[in-house]
Design a protein around this motif. Structure first.
Motif, PDB file in Angstrom:
ATOM      1  N   MET A  48       0.845  -1.187   0.000  1.00  0.00           N
ATOM      2  CA  MET A  48       0.000   0.000   0.000  1.00  0.00           C
ATOM      3  C   MET A  48       0.882   1.239   0.000  1.00  0.00           C
ATOM      4  SD  MET A  48      -2.994   0.621   2.742  1.00  0.00           S
ATOM      5  CE  MET A  48      -4.113   1.960   2.641  1.00  0.00           C
ATOM      6  N   MET A  50       1.816   5.119   0.653  1.00  0.00           N
ATOM      7  CA  MET A  50       1.450   6.081   1.679  1.00  0.00           C
ATOM      8  C   MET A  50       0.545   7.143   1.058  1.00  0.00           C
ATOM      9  SD  MET A  50       3.867   8.574   4.066  1.00  0.00           S
ATOM     10  CE  MET A  50       4.954   7.296   4.569  1.00  0.00           C
ATOM     11  N   TRP A 181      -3.950   3.634   6.508  1.00  0.00           N
ATOM     12  CA  TRP A 181      -2.582   3.312   6.126  1.00  0.00           C
ATOM     13  C   TRP A 181      -1.765   2.865   7.344  1.00  0.00           C
ATOM     14  CZ3 TRP A 181       2.329   5.248   7.120  1.00  0.00           C
ATOM     15  CH2 TRP A 181       3.335   4.748   6.304  1.00  0.00           C
ATOM     16  N   ARG A 184      -2.569  -0.753   8.321  1.00  0.00           N
ATOM     17  CA  ARG A 184      -2.367  -1.757   7.290  1.00  0.00           C
ATOM     18  C   ARG A 184      -1.592  -2.941   7.856  1.00  0.00           C
ATOM     19  NH1 ARG A 184       1.785   1.509   7.297  1.00  0.00           N
ATOM     20  NH2 ARG A 184       3.831   0.821   6.598  1.00  0.00           N
TER      21      ARG A 184
END
Length: 187
Positions: A48, A50, A181, A184
């Motif tokens: 993922m 940022m 985030w 995650r």
């Protein structure tokens, strides 16, 4: 042959069961639910990136650190000005009283400057852990920014910048995409 007929070759029809934890709901009349596609390996989560809010929050942490260092340098540079101001005042203080007032003023400046340096060091830890940190780094950043707002009040005029960037840090760190985030999965 009707429903419930013992001579029914298909047996008694059952009502669809309620799905349990981790099960897909059954679709009556369509057989068993389909499992997700399996490619033979472990399902790997895509890395993922940022989000922009988290990137901005990290920049705000660095700006607050820089402002704290600027304040500490400014405070230490004003040590001589305190002594000069006490000596030039016409308050009628004797030599020892003037020296005591000067020492107290210098002590207050040292306390504020050291506080700013410690606060910058704490911010440095947050900034360095920002990219790989978990939800605790985000929480620490929000609490650190809240203290930066309070500390910025005592650092006027440089503190105005600290207050502004601390408020922005709290806003950007509290956003949903930034929170997602930080939460995650990390392997």
């Amino acid at each position: 042959m009707s429903f419930g007929d013992p001579n029914n070759p298909y047996g008694q029809q059952q009502q669809p069961a309620q799905p349990g934890y981790g099960q897909q709901p059954a679709q009556p009349g369509y057989g068993y639910p389909q499992a997700p596609a399996y490619d033979g390996g472990y399902a790997a989560a895509a890395p993922m990136e940022m989000p922009s809010g988290a990137k901005a929050g990290r920049i705000f942490v660095w700006v607050i650190i820089a402002l704290q260092l600027v304040f500490a340098i400014y405070a230490f540079s004003q040590m001589g000005a305190v002594e000069e101001a006490v000596n030039q005042s016409n308050s009628g203080l004797s030599g020892t009283d003037a020296e005591l007032a000067s020492d107290i003023g210098k002590g207050v400046i040292v306390i504020f400057a050291v506080f700013a340096l410690v606060f910058a060091a704490l911010g440095l830890v947050i900034a360095l852990k920002w990219a790989k940190g978990g939800s605790s780094v985000r929480t620490c950043a929000i609490v650190w920014a809240a203290f930066a707002i309070v500390g910025g009040i005592f650092q006027i005029p440089i503190g105005l910048g600290t207050i502004l960037f601390a408020i922005l840090l709290i806003v950007f760190a509290a956003k949903g995409d930034t929170a997602a985030w930080f939460k995650r999965p990390r392997h």
